[in-house]
Design a protein around this motif. Sequence first.
Motif, short mmCIF file in Angstrom:
data_model
loop_
_atom_site.label_atom_id
_atom_site.label_comp_id
_atom_site.label_asym_id
_atom_site.label_seq_id
_atom_site.Cartn_x
_atom_site.Cartn_y
_atom_site.Cartn_z
N LEU A 1 -8.05 36.99 12.65
CA LEU A 1 -9.18 36.20 12.14
C LEU A 1 -9.26 34.84 12.82
N HIS B 1 -21.03 46.71 6.37
CA HIS B 1 -21.02 45.26 6.46
C HIS B 1 -21.82 44.83 7.66
N ARG C 1 -14.53 38.98 9.86
CA ARG C 1 -13.82 39.78 8.87
C ARG C 1 -12.81 40.69 9.56
N ALA D 1 -12.03 48.97 7.19
CA ALA D 1 -13.17 48.44 6.47
C ALA D 1 -14.28 49.46 6.39
N ALA E 1 -10.00 42.05 14.00
CA ALA E 1 -11.04 41.29 13.32
C ALA E 1 -12.24 41.18 14.24
#
Length: 162
Positions: free
Chosen positions: A116, A161, A143, A157, A30
């Motif tokens: 996280l 982002h 995230r 991911a 994360a």
Amino acid sequence: MTGLTHLNNKGEASMVDVSHKQLTHRLAMAVGYVAMQPDTLARICAGMLPKGDVFAVARVAGIQAAKQCASLVPLCHPLMLSDIQVAFKVDADNVRVEIQATCKVTGQTGVEMEALTAVSVAALTLFDMCKAIDPAMQIGGIRVITKSGGKSGHWQAREDHD
């Protein structure tokens, strides 16, 4: 059944039964950041803060937080984590400190929440240690960026982002 895994057939909050799952090596990473004023970032880098070494304290806080995740998040399983790494990177262009946490376990459930939690508490600790000189800092971008293991395998991911 509602389709949500943390609800039982009556719609009540319930810890997921993972006893039928195979033990697999699981990893989650994360990220997040703390944005601040340029002077604050310079003082962190120079080790010129009255509360001491921000990165050392925030790293230990993140590690401790990952180990306490099940105590903080009610439906998380307590895990015997095999590795927790918390790292910091100074992003001078965006005037922020980026935080990355990696958690590993051989178990029946993933470690996303632990990673996280590590990032979140490391960010909160960094904020706490600098708030006297920069109360307008912002924590953001927290995230999961990758996870592996278990039935779902590897997940990454998208790069678009924060």
